[in-house]
Structure formats: C-alpha cells, structure tokens
Design a protein around this motif. Structure first.
Motif, PDB file in Angstrom:
ATOM      1  N   UNK A 112       0.836  -1.207   0.000  1.00  0.00           N
ATOM      2  CA  UNK A 112       0.000   0.000   0.000  1.00  0.00           C
ATOM      3  C   UNK A 112       0.871   1.258   0.000  1.00  0.00           C
ATOM      4  N   UNK A 113       1.938   1.207   0.750  1.00  0.00           N
ATOM      5  CA  UNK A 113       2.863   2.339   0.770  1.00  0.00           C
ATOM      6  C   UNK A 113       3.436   2.568  -0.628  1.00  0.00           C
ATOM      7  N   UNK A 114       3.786   1.467  -1.286  1.00  0.00           N
ATOM      8  CA  UNK A 114       4.290   1.560  -2.653  1.00  0.00           C
ATOM      9  C   UNK A 114       3.281   2.300  -3.535  1.00  0.00           C
ATOM     10  N   UNK A 115       2.034   1.858  -3.459  1.00  0.00           N
ATOM     11  CA  UNK A 115       1.011   2.459  -4.309  1.00  0.00           C
ATOM     12  C   UNK A 115       0.820   3.944  -3.989  1.00  0.00           C
ATOM     13  N   UNK A 116       0.907   4.277  -2.710  1.00  0.00           N
ATOM     14  CA  UNK A 116       0.702   5.675  -2.321  1.00  0.00           C
ATOM     15  C   UNK A 116       1.769   6.589  -2.918  1.00  0.00           C
ATOM     16  N   UNK A 117       2.956   6.080  -3.086  1.00  0.00           N
ATOM     17  CA  UNK A 117       4.040   6.918  -3.595  1.00  0.00           C
ATOM     18  C   UNK A 117       4.284   6.743  -5.091  1.00  0.00           C
ATOM     19  N   UNK A 118       4.018   5.549  -5.601  1.00  0.00           N
ATOM     20  CA  UNK A 118       4.345   5.300  -7.004  1.00  0.00           C
ATOM     21  C   UNK A 118       3.134   5.368  -7.930  1.00  0.00           C
ATOM     22  N   UNK A 119       1.952   5.495  -7.330  1.00  0.00           N
ATOM     23  CA  UNK A 119       0.786   5.796  -8.144  1.00  0.00           C
ATOM     24  C   UNK A 119       0.146   4.602  -8.834  1.00  0.00           C
ATOM     25  N   UNK A 120       0.621   3.410  -8.582  1.00  0.00           N
ATOM     26  CA  UNK A 120      -0.010   2.222  -9.164  1.00  0.00           C
ATOM     27  C   UNK A 120       0.257   1.063  -8.216  1.00  0.00           C
ATOM     28  N   UNK A 121      -0.590   0.020  -8.292  1.00  0.00           N
ATOM     29  CA  UNK A 121      -0.413  -1.119  -7.377  1.00  0.00           C
ATOM     30  C   UNK A 121       0.946  -1.768  -7.599  1.00  0.00           C
ATOM     31  N   UNK A 122       1.494  -2.338  -6.552  1.00  0.00           N
ATOM     32  CA  UNK A 122       2.771  -3.036  -6.713  1.00  0.00           C
ATOM     33  C   UNK A 122       2.550  -4.263  -7.595  1.00  0.00           C
ATOM     34  N   UNK A 123       3.411  -4.475  -8.551  1.00  0.00           N
ATOM     35  CA  UNK A 123       3.172  -5.550  -9.527  1.00  0.00           C
ATOM     36  C   UNK A 123       3.489  -6.946  -8.991  1.00  0.00           C
ATOM     37  N   UNK A 124       4.207  -7.051  -7.926  1.00  0.00           N
ATOM     38  CA  UNK A 124       4.553  -8.401  -7.433  1.00  0.00           C
ATOM     39  C   UNK A 124       4.619  -8.386  -5.909  1.00  0.00           C
ATOM     40  N   UNK A 125       3.496  -8.077  -5.279  1.00  0.00           N
ATOM     41  CA  UNK A 125       3.516  -7.889  -3.821  1.00  0.00           C
ATOM     42  C   UNK A 125       3.979  -9.134  -3.064  1.00  0.00           C
TER      43      UNK A 125
ATOM     44  N   UNK B  76       9.016  18.715  -4.625  1.00  0.00           N
ATOM     45  CA  UNK B  76       8.381  18.977  -3.338  1.00  0.00           C
ATOM     46  C   UNK B  76       6.886  18.767  -3.452  1.00  0.00           C
ATOM     47  N   UNK B  77       6.238  18.368  -2.359  1.00  0.00           N
ATOM     48  CA  UNK B  77       6.825  18.022  -1.063  1.00  0.00           C
ATOM     49  C   UNK B  77       6.958  16.512  -0.846  1.00  0.00           C
ATOM     50  N   UNK B  78       6.761  15.711  -1.888  1.00  0.00           N
ATOM     51  CA  UNK B  78       6.602  14.278  -1.626  1.00  0.00           C
ATOM     52  C   UNK B  78       7.425  13.445  -2.593  1.00  0.00           C
ATOM     53  N   UNK B  79       8.722  13.532  -2.482  1.00  0.00           N
ATOM     54  CA  UNK B  79       9.604  12.743  -3.335  1.00  0.00           C
ATOM     55  C   UNK B  79       9.422  11.258  -3.015  1.00  0.00           C
ATOM     56  N   UNK B  80       9.512  10.424  -4.049  1.00  0.00           N
ATOM     57  CA  UNK B  80       9.263   8.990  -3.860  1.00  0.00           C
ATOM     58  C   UNK B  80      10.181   8.326  -2.844  1.00  0.00           C
ATOM     59  N   UNK B  81      11.394   8.823  -2.754  1.00  0.00           N
ATOM     60  CA  UNK B  81      12.327   8.202  -1.810  1.00  0.00           C
ATOM     61  C   UNK B  81      11.879   8.338  -0.357  1.00  0.00           C
ATOM     62  N   UNK B  82      10.939   9.270  -0.106  1.00  0.00           N
ATOM     63  CA  UNK B  82      10.444   9.406   1.261  1.00  0.00           C
ATOM     64  C   UNK B  82       9.767   8.132   1.739  1.00  0.00           C
ATOM     65  N   UNK B  83       9.257   7.340   0.829  1.00  0.00           N
ATOM     66  CA  UNK B  83       8.566   6.112   1.258  1.00  0.00           C
ATOM     67  C   UNK B  83       9.541   5.166   1.939  1.00  0.00           C
ATOM     68  N   UNK B  84      10.648   4.891   1.321  1.00  0.00           N
ATOM     69  CA  UNK B  84      11.590   3.961   1.962  1.00  0.00           C
ATOM     70  C   UNK B  84      12.306   4.594   3.145  1.00  0.00           C
ATOM     71  N   UNK B  85      12.564   5.904   3.061  1.00  0.00           N
ATOM     72  CA  UNK B  85      13.197   6.575   4.200  1.00  0.00           C
ATOM     73  C   UNK B  85      12.270   6.480   5.415  1.00  0.00           C
TER      74      UNK B  85
END
Lengths: 349, 349, 349, 349
Positions: A115-128, A213-222
């Motif tokens: 879900x976090x992936x989808x929130x930042x990358x804009x599409x469902x994770x392809x291989x959850x 700004x304000x929501x770079x994708x790398x913030x998800x893993x950080x």
C-alpha cells in the motif's frame, strides 16, 4: 577454489549500469556472463561505453536482449537489475524461480508494504508476494540479513545518505519526536541517462534548483526505515536539489535532540555503530563533508555539528550517488551475500 | 535637467564591484567619477575587467587609490563601498562628514548592536557610533526608511534569500515558535575574488560541500531582522553550501506553521506583501525556483509548499548573490534614495 | 620474494602529487616510505587530501620536509619528484649519488641541450651535467631506454598528447616538411594547485581561452623529440587553451602528408607502432576522442581523419593530463624500469 | 514618431530563439507581435522560459502555431526565423510575397550556389530561386548590402568567428595560398535545445571532444566567403570541439603569411577594417581572447600572434555563439536594415 561467480547485468545502459560494469569488470570474484539492454542489443559494450575499451574483458562483451532463458543458459548465478523503476518485477520472480540470486538496484522491492508503494508510485505493486522475502540491503545497518539472501533490494541514493547518519541515532533514541528536515543536493546522473530537455547540459549547468516537493518517492523507503529504527512514526520533510556535478550527493539534516542528550552522545553513538566499517568515514564535530572526496568511491563521509543557538543537531553526509548510492552498494551486498571480504573490488582511489 | 548623480565605487576589483560597475556604467542616472582599488591603482579599469571594454565610458576609467580627498575632489555625491568586511568604517565617517551619501555592500553597518557584531565577527565594532544612523536597506521590506537615507547598509546575499520569504510570515505571526531550518547553496563568487586554494577551479568543480557550521556570520543580521519582524526571539539553524556555479543562491527553508494557519494564508500574505514589487517574483505553490532564471538579474524568485505529512512549510528562493544579493540591491537602494523609479538601470534580460 | 620497492614522493601536495599518491598507495609493488611537502610538513597526508582517508595506509602517512638524509634513512629506493619546474635539480644529484633512482615529473631533465633549456625557460640550466644521463621516458616510444635507467624525465602533458600521434608518422617519413599546427585544450589542473586569481573557479568556469602564444615552454621538448623522430628540423605552431574541466587534454593536429602518402599508410603506421601497447587506444578513421573516456586512467585515445578538400591530415588525441600526462606515465616508467608488468597498478576503470 | 517595427519570432523555443526574445523584448524599436512554436502553441512564453517573467511584456505573450496568415494578421513587418536548418524555406517565400522582411538565422539561405548546398546538406536546396536575392549578412564585412534588404541570411556561429579575422587579410592578399587550419571550441548551446543523450549534462560535463571531422557543414559558407574575399580558392581544414560551457565560441586559426608580409601588416589591416565598428574588439598582438568576456554580449574579440619559429600567423577570436553568432547579429542586421543605430538594443554589459 577461486571459481568466480557468474554474474549478469540486466539493464546495463544507464549510469548505474555503467558504474556497475566498471566494478564488476575489475572484481576478482565476479565474471560477467551477460549484459542486457533492450535498446542496444547486438551492440558491443564498448561502442556504447567507449570508456571501458581495453578494461579487463570489456571488449569481448556484447549487449543482448533481456531474456530469462538466455541468462540461465549463460550460467548466471547472480543477476544485478539496473532497470528503471517498475520493471524489475518482470525479471525477479522468474530469476528467483530459476535459482538465480537477484540484486536489484531499483525501488521495486524496497518497501515492505504494497500500500505504501502504491501511495508513492501511483499504481499497485506488480509483485507484492515478493516483498516479504526481499531484504532492504544497507550493509552497515542491516548487514545481518544480507548473508545468504536471494532477493536484495539496494537502497536509493538519497535514502542511503539520510539513513546512515540518522538510523543509529533513532535506534539509540537520541532524537526528539519533532519533524526532521532534510535538504539534499544531487548530481545530474541521478536523473538517469535518457533523452530529456530538462537534463540537457545547458539546462543544468549554471543552475541550482529544488524539485519534487513536497513528496519525493524516496520518502517512502526513508520513512519505512526511520520508523523501523525508532519504533515509532518519524516525521520528515525532504527537499532534493539538482546541482551541476556529474556524481555526488550532499545531504544536510536538521533534527532536535531529546532533552539531556548532548553532542557527545551523538558522536559516541555514530562511532560505536560504524567502528570497523570500511566505507563509513566519520569526519568529526563541525567537519563538513565534500562530495569531491567520495566521487568514484564507495565511501560515505559523515560530519555533525550541534547548533546551540537554535538547539538543533545538524548532520551532514556525502556519497557518490552512483556508487555508495547504487552500484557500489550493490557490489558490497554481493560481497557480503557471498562471504567475500566486504571491500573486494571496491578499493577505489 | 537630467543631471546625473556623480558616483564612486570604492573597492571595485572584486566580484560585487565588477557587477556594480556593469550596472552603473549603463545606469541612465549615474555617472561614475571614480573607481578605487588599492591593488590596481593606476591601471585602466578594462585591463582588469576586459569584459567592460567598449561598454559605455569604461575605457576612460582608471583605478585610483582610495582617498577621501580625491573622492571629494571628483565631486562624488554617492559612494558605493564594495570593500571586504571590516574596512568600510574607515571610509564611511569621513565620507558622511563630507556630505557624501554612503551605500555600503559590506557587513559593517548591518547590525544595530555593537555587541552582536563582536559576538559574530570576533572583534569590537570599529565605529559603533554610526550603527544607529545606518539603514538596513532591503527595499521590499524596509523601503520607507531608505528614501533620503545617508548611510545605507545593503543586506548580505544569504540574508536576502531568507528574509524575503520569511519576514512577511513572521510579521503576520503565521509561524510557530520552533526552530527554523535553512539550507542554502551558493555559487563560488560568494567567496570573493582573492587568491585562495580552496576556491581554485579544481577544488570547487565537481564538488558540493557544506561549510561554516554552525554559526555563519550572516546569522547575526538574519537573527536581528527575524526578531524585529516577529517581535520575539526567533531560533534559526543555517547551513550554507558551496556549489559549482559562478553566481546564484538557492535557499530552502523549513518552518512550522502556527496551529490553524494554512498554506493559503501563507500565499495570501506573500502576495499581499509583494504585490507591485517588480523584483520579487512569486512562483506559486509547489513551484521550485531555479537560479538560472535569475542570474544576471535583480529578481528574487520565491516558491512554497506545504508538506502535510510532516506538517511543515517549505519556502524556496533563488537570487543572484552578486545582483539582488549585493550590487543590484545597492543600485535599487540608490534609485529609491534618490527618487528614481525603482527599476532604473536594472531591467536586465 | 614480493618485496616491494620503497618509494618516496617529493613534492606531494600538488595535483600530480595527489594522483601519484593514489596510484602508489594502491600499487602492489610499491611501498610509500616518505611524502614530502615544505608547506605541509608535519601534517597528516589525509588532512590535506581527505579523499585518501581510509585508502590503503594513507592514514599512517605524514608530510615531512624534503630532506635527502631523511629520504635515505627511510630506505627510499625510488624517488618520484613532483615539484614545480626548476626545483628538481636540487634533489636529483644527491639522490642519484646516494644510489636512489629518480623519476622526475618536471621539465628539468627533459631536454638534451642546456642552451635550448635556457632559450625557453629564461635562465641557465642548473645541472647541465645530468642532462646526458637522463632518459626522455615516453614508454611507448622510447621504451628501450627505460629499463634500468636511473634518471627518468617524464614527458609533459601537452607533449605526450602530440608525440604519441606524431612521432610514428615522422619516423616513417609520412609528413611533408611544412609547418604542423596544433591546438590543445587542457583542464585547469594543468595550472597547478597554487593560490592564483586567474585559476579561481569563477575565472575559469564558463570560460574558454587560449594562452601562452606563440612560444609555450612545452614546445622545447616537443621540438626536440619531433626533430629526433624525423631526422630533420620540424616546424610546429602550438596554441594551448584552458577549458573548464578538472582533468583532461584534447589535442588536435593539422599536418600535410607527403605526396603519394595515403590515409591508409597513416593508419597502418599507427597500428604497427602501437600493437600490443595497453595504454594507446587507436579509435579509427574519423573517430574523435573524448577526454571523458580517459580521465582518471592511463589511456591515451587517438583518432585521425584525412581532409581531402584541404589535403591535410587531422590527428586527434585525448588523455588525462595528470595521469598519462604525468603521474600515470611516471608509474608506467617505474614498472618498466623495475621489470614489472607495464600495467601494474594502472588498471583503472 | 517612434513607431516600433512589428516583429515576429518564428521558432522561438530553441536557444537562439530564447536569446532573440531577450533582445527583442528590450529593443526600443521593436514590438513583438507573435512568437511561434509548433511544440508549445497555446503555452505562455514565460511557462517555457521562466527567466523572462516580468521582463517587458513577456508575460503577455503566448506561443502560437507557425501560420503565415496569422503572422500577416498580426501586422508583422519583420519575421525572424529561428528554425532548425531546412525549415526556413517554407516560410521565407510566402512571407516575402506578403511584403514581410525575413531575417533568417538558419543555414538555408547562406549559400549562393544550390549545388554547394546539396554537397554539404545531402539534399537539393528546397527553394533555390531565393538564393540570389538573399544577403549573407555579416554586418562588419557586408554591411553595404544589408540596408534595405528583404531576405537576410545571418551567418553561422563558427563562420562568424573565422570570417571576422580572416576576410580582411584575404581581401588585402596577405595570406599564402596554402591550407588554413582552424580549431574551434563551442559551448553546448550550439547543439540546440532538443532531447538528445549526447548533450545531456553528464555526457558533456567534464568532457572535451572534437566532432564532425573532416567536413562540418559550416565549411560550405566559410569556403564561399573566403573564396569571395580572396578572389581565388582557399583551402581550409576545420575541427570543431565541444566544451562544457553554455555559451561561447573560441576559435584559433593557423595561416601562412605571404613572403614579405609582416605581423605589422596584419595588425594594420585588421585595425583599418574594424575602426569604428562597435562590436569588434581588437585585443592586440599576443593577446588571447576569452569567451567569458563576450558571453551575453554582441562583441567579438580578436587577437593575433606571429609565430616566428614556425613562420605562421595565429589568429584567435571569441564570441557568444548565440549572440554575435546568431541572435545578436540578427538584431544588428535588423538595426542596419531599418536605419537604426547599429547598437540599438545591443548595449549589453
């Protein structure tokens, strides 16, 4: 006994791929058996990267189309995936099923939570289904899970520059629960090697600019890793900037120390965590890192300062986004996963 | 009727001096009657700055030694002081006594408080009696005190980049009383035009580095002005960085909004403050400034973003450190002090 | 058996010294026993060059004052002199007398003829008696005289870039007896690491300029070697240019072919001369070299083109001025002089 | 009385277009009535070029699709064509037929001879009937044909840098009939503003490379103009190089003087030709031009040196490829064609 590990580089035509090739060509324990590129299939490696002409066996390598069967036929034991984000999953499952270790440089397997992936990358994770078996492979912080792992997700370049200084402090509970502020400056290679007007020389030279700004994708893993280290939710603001250098990330972090915690505690914690780690160089109090001291190497330099007037801790790091932030870290993980000395093939002047 | 103001540039051989000369050579209301340089006295201006050959009357100008009597004899009405910090006071008092207006680009007269000066500059202020009559001349914020002033202290380059976004928000009491964090990136001209190994091309090119932590001198004037705007003590951490461009400052600010204050309030306050001001360009929400759009000009570009995840406001600005951060602002002050239209001689493409 | 050669670097604080240290720190057959610097004596090596922190035994090295007795006491077998021009002779004679091999990176021992030295350097040669025993050590062209030599004069950076393409053609008598024209572009490290306004970042960045016309000092050694290769006097014009890169020289040469000589003869001669030489990469007809493919390495890339319209041959080369043009070539000479494989310690990605 | 000339910029989204807009926005005798761009039609000018926000009436301009009828409807009197090579002819004929003056910045109308065009551009000239009425508009050399011309072909950037030093010497018959050799270094803006991997920041930064040997397209117009000046066929070799600056061309020329001709004759001829010409700055003997003194301006700086040892003349020039090499020269031609003072709108510091 010194049989080399047969390795393949999948997606070898970008900047991370280029640096990965450099490291693997000269790695005493690796033998490159395949380099793939959809765009350059059939082309000699050195026609695209003339810099590697005459380096080890580079002249004998030719790009092939990415094809699982071919990678298997070549005897690949470890596949490095240096693909753009969103493509790694196509390769990971079949490679793993074929018993081939996967060291992924993309963001595809860095998050535990689809879900976090989808929130930042804009599409469902392809291989959850693969997320749970992937290891977030920052060797100095998660080293114990790397030995023997089959699916290693190498951290992003910006995240590495933040996590190395911050995670030990959060694990030791030295920081207050107030927002952490981070400004990073990255060289242009971070944008990749693709046709694009905004990254033309004349658009980047003599330019300094923030972006994303304000929501770079790398913030998800950080965020994932900071929360894990702190055992609580950590708030963080992050502003990346593009600066006109080829390689290098300089990161500056502002954080509040918990009541009673001193600059001495910070230093002791950092020194304790990184004692004996060959690639983390702790510069000392009020010492500022400079990317020019780390470019082309796998080092990350870290300095710190306590700003008494504002009551804030300042943490500063410098790394090469393509090496410690990508390819070098991948090779470091490769070494650890195979039981080679950590610095094998990474002693770069 | 269109009698020009006779101006002198004292200390004209540095980068701010060079840009000031450009602006004054082409200024329709100024006539350069003297340019001084201790090191280059007797040398034609264009021998040191061949770029200005053939520009207006540059070819007819020769550096002279800085000498009050000579400046008076030349009929100087306004003296621009572009000297290194700590030297301006030698000239200011005698010039003022002679009825010559002083527009100082150095830090010597920016602080109201001699003790604050000593705390940051490490020695007693050499002319504390002048501090009370000096105007901190940031035209968009302190314009009312500039008209007719005799001693104008032009703000520093970093301070301008912070004060323009922050002061309106503090005046309107939109920010929480928690530390503000600021990361700035400056081009190398900010280090001046003096022999020095750390600023050689090869030391700066392909390098990004922080420096001057935790107590950069510019914090003194920033603190003074922020406190004045807020009517309370404002805590601020500031980390400057050196990046490989000639000119330009990019500043990114993290601050917490007071409970109930929205991003909309921020935008409204900024737009209200800077409506009709020709040199402040408000870019809008989530719009990031780029130094390449302001270099060579007197513009300062400002963007902002509200980071909901961390609950912090991000403010971003870009300016040319030598123009809006120094020479351009000095000329803007000259225009305002003399009643010329604010943009006179400053419409630079 | 693998006893390492004890080496000293005399004058280690410049850019050539810095790169020489990199190469020697990681060289499997060399042990650095002393690094000297008058300015930095007593200072740890890594305090001046933080880039080498943690690299091999760099952290254990401290600059010492240059002193022959100390070099002898340290057991020095080979001394690399990376001093400014005009200082090497002070060290060369006593070192040689003490039985220490000297590999000099300066211009002091490159000329056979003391009068030629004086004509270009403006003062009498300080140690003319040593000139006859020095070897002009360009390994690919004078390799036979290097093995066992005690005083090796490494060629200059510009000369290497010209001699590698030109000497084989002159030896084979392919060129007409008309003036050869050469334009070279050098990175700023060629100007050295000394305090100097013209080489500040802001003076070099966004600048391209010729300099040193019409009689650059390097013409003396180039002329000497071209005449020797041709067996006649060769006329050559040379214009160097400064371009904003750290390292790298790009050289373009215009020359007329003798009647009846074809582009094919040129290619055949170059390929014959450099077959099996690991550091000369012949790119082919109409292939243009790029410094970015050689920076940080000991390679020199060479391309050529026949301009039928003007009836002229165009030769193009690219090298790293600090590596193949200085430190790398010095190490290559060290390898050859000691009978190590030519590429030892020089396989740089 | 001061009715401005209504001008349109056709193809305004490249680098030459961007600079042309700067010049025309601030030109006191021009009013921009249309800016066209196929790619950006409908987009505000300042959305693509945020640098021009707030400059003159830039905020009121919007890109429109290139359409002859629309240009006519807007009252266009002069159309500047800043299109890629090969597209100008589509617009030139209908514009001329509509009585609109055409100032073309492309190569389409620079050659007198359609066969020469085909030999260099690889396809027949699309509008050969227009070639005879076009003027090769290098104002300092062909000024007499510019006043009142309807179709002006502005010279290329490289050609301008060669023709300004060479043409006077050929007209005065000072040069021997032997090949002339030219090396030029250009900033990356010369490659245009189009998506392309070879011109990405990381491909150009820290890189110096030659390209386009041996038959760069600009040789066609250079040859035409040199032959015209000499009254005989002039042989010339030309090697362009790409260097990491945004703007600027540095050109170095090697040529043989005729028997009996001295360096003094060269100087006298150059000074005679360019006396009173505001944009040609003659630097003097052994004086080397630097692009940083001309970037952003319409100046071309010229130096020279006689190399006695080789018996060759060295000519050196520096200009801004986008200004004197393109847009500035176009505006200079506009001024001359309309009878405005030559420097109108071109006094740029």
């Amino acid at each position: 006994m010194s049989t080399k590990v047969k390795v393949a580089v999948v997606g070898a035509s970008g900047y991370s791929g280029r640096e990965l090739l450099r490291l693997l060509l000269l790695h005493p324990q690796a033998e490159i058996v395949a380099v793939t590129s959809r765009a350059h299939a059939g082309k000699p490696l050195v026609a695209e990267f003339p810099r590697w002409r005459g380096v080890a066996n580079a002249d004998s390598l030719t790009f092939v189309a990415p094809d699982i069967a071919a990678l298997k036929a070549a005897g690949t034991q470890t596949a490095f995936l240096a693909l753009p984000h969103g493509l790694a999953h196509e390769f990971a499952a079949p490679l793993l099923n074929a018993g081939i270790q996967v060291i992924d440089l993309s963001a595809d397997f860095r998050l535990r939570n689809a879900a976090l992936y989808e929130a930042f990358y804009g599409h469902p994770h392809p291989a959850p289904e693969l997320l749970s078996q992937a290891v977030y492979a920052l060797p100095e912080l998660n080293g114990e899970s790397i030995a023997g792992a089959q699916l290693l997700a190498c951290p992003g370049c910006y995240p590495t520059s933040m996590l190395v200084p911050l995670v030990p402090l959060l694990r030791a509970d030295l920081l207050e629960n107030s927002p952490i502020s981070v400004a990073s400056m990255s060289g242009v290679s971070g944008a990749g090697r693709k046709e694009s007007v905004p990254f033309l020389f004349c658009e980047c030279n003599e330019s300094v600019r923030s972006y994303g700004v304000p929501k770079h994708r790398h913030l998800s893993e950080v965020g994932q890793e900071l929360d894990r280290a702190a055992g609580r939710h950590v708030r963080i603001s992050f502003v990346p900037h593009l600066v006109p250098v080829n390689q290098g990330i300089c990161t500056t972090i502002f954080a509040a120390l918990r009541e009673g915690i001193t600059a001495g505690d910070v230093e002791k914690t950092l020194r304790g965590t990184y004692a004996g780690r060959p690639f983390v160089r702790l510069l000392g109090t009020n010492q500022c890192p400079d990317t020019k001291n780390v470019t082309g190497t796998n080092f990350i330099d870290v300095g710190w300062s306590f700003d008494e007037r504002a009551g804030q801790l300042i943490l500063m790091s410098a790394e090469d986004n393509l090496i410690k932030g990508a390819s070098g870290q991948a090779v470091q993980n490769f070494n650890l996963a195979h039981g080679f000395p950590e610095t094998t093939g990474l002693v770069l002047g």
